[in-house]
Write a protein that holds these residues in place. Structure first.
Motif, short mmCIF file in Angstrom:
data_model
loop_
_atom_site.label_atom_id
_atom_site.label_comp_id
_atom_site.label_asym_id
_atom_site.label_seq_id
_atom_site.Cartn_x
_atom_site.Cartn_y
_atom_site.Cartn_z
N ASP A 25 -98.87 -24.07 85.95
CA ASP A 25 -99.96 -23.58 85.10
C ASP A 25 -100.02 -22.05 85.11
OD1 ASP A 25 -100.67 -26.13 84.33
OD2 ASP A 25 -102.30 -26.30 85.79
N LEU A 38 -97.14 -20.72 83.05
CA LEU A 38 -97.43 -20.92 81.63
C LEU A 38 -98.44 -19.89 81.13
CD1 LEU A 38 -96.95 -22.55 79.09
CD2 LEU A 38 -98.70 -24.17 79.88
N GLU A 39 -99.44 -19.59 81.94
CA GLU A 39 -100.43 -18.58 81.56
C GLU A 39 -99.77 -17.21 81.40
OE1 GLU A 39 -104.62 -16.64 83.18
OE2 GLU A 39 -103.74 -18.34 84.24
N ASN A 63 -97.71 -17.26 78.16
CA ASN A 63 -98.56 -17.16 76.97
C ASN A 63 -99.12 -15.76 76.77
OD1 ASN A 63 -98.58 -19.71 75.56
ND2 ASN A 63 -99.53 -20.56 77.39
N LYS A 64 -99.49 -15.10 77.84
CA LYS A 64 -100.01 -13.73 77.72
C LYS A 64 -98.92 -12.77 77.24
CE LYS A 64 -103.83 -14.10 80.95
NZ LYS A 64 -104.44 -13.65 82.20
N LYS A 118 -96.30 -13.65 75.41
CA LYS A 118 -96.09 -13.99 74.00
C LYS A 118 -97.17 -13.37 73.13
CE LYS A 118 -97.45 -17.68 72.06
NZ LYS A 118 -97.81 -18.99 71.60
N ASP A 119 -98.42 -13.49 73.55
CA ASP A 119 -99.53 -12.93 72.78
C ASP A 119 -99.40 -11.41 72.63
OD1 ASP A 119 -100.55 -15.49 72.56
OD2 ASP A 119 -102.11 -15.19 74.09
N PRO A 126 -95.61 -16.02 66.27
CA PRO A 126 -95.69 -16.72 67.56
C PRO A 126 -94.55 -17.71 67.79
CG PRO A 126 -97.84 -16.66 66.54
CD PRO A 126 -96.88 -16.12 65.53
N ASP A 127 -94.11 -18.37 66.73
CA ASP A 127 -93.07 -19.38 66.92
C ASP A 127 -91.66 -18.79 67.01
OD1 ASP A 127 -92.80 -18.67 64.27
OD2 ASP A 127 -92.73 -20.73 63.52
N SER A 132 -89.62 -16.84 72.66
CA SER A 132 -89.42 -17.74 73.79
C SER A 132 -89.61 -16.95 75.08
CB SER A 132 -88.02 -18.37 73.76
OG SER A 132 -87.02 -17.38 73.77
#
Length: 75
Positions: A15, A18-19, A22-23, A25-26, A36-37, A40
């Motif tokens: 987790d 993953l966090e 995601n940060k 990526k953002d 976003p897509d 990777s």
């Protein structure tokens, strides 16, 4: 494209990784306007005894924009 690679010492759970992913990526979406897509992210754990050697073998010094105490840019 693009791909973000994070290498770190072991010890974080899925987790948390993953966090972090995601940060990152953002950040790329917000700051560089990537869809976003299109992004990777990998998170690879490297044991402390092998960390510096692994990073120095994997990345050329010119690609290291910020040095740490252990991993230095080549000058």
């Amino acid at each position: 494209m693009p791909h973000i690679a994070v290498n770190l010492y072991p010890g974080r759970d899925r987790d948390t990784k993953l966090e972090i992913a995601n940060k990152l990526k953002d950040l790329m979406v917000r700051e560089l306007n990537f869809p976003p897509d299109s992004i990777s992210v990998s998170v690879v754990e490297i044991e402390p005894d092998n960390f510096v050697e692994t990073i120095q073998q994997k990345y050329d010094g010119k690609d290291l924009y910020i040095s740490s105490r252990a991993v230095k840019t080549s000058t």
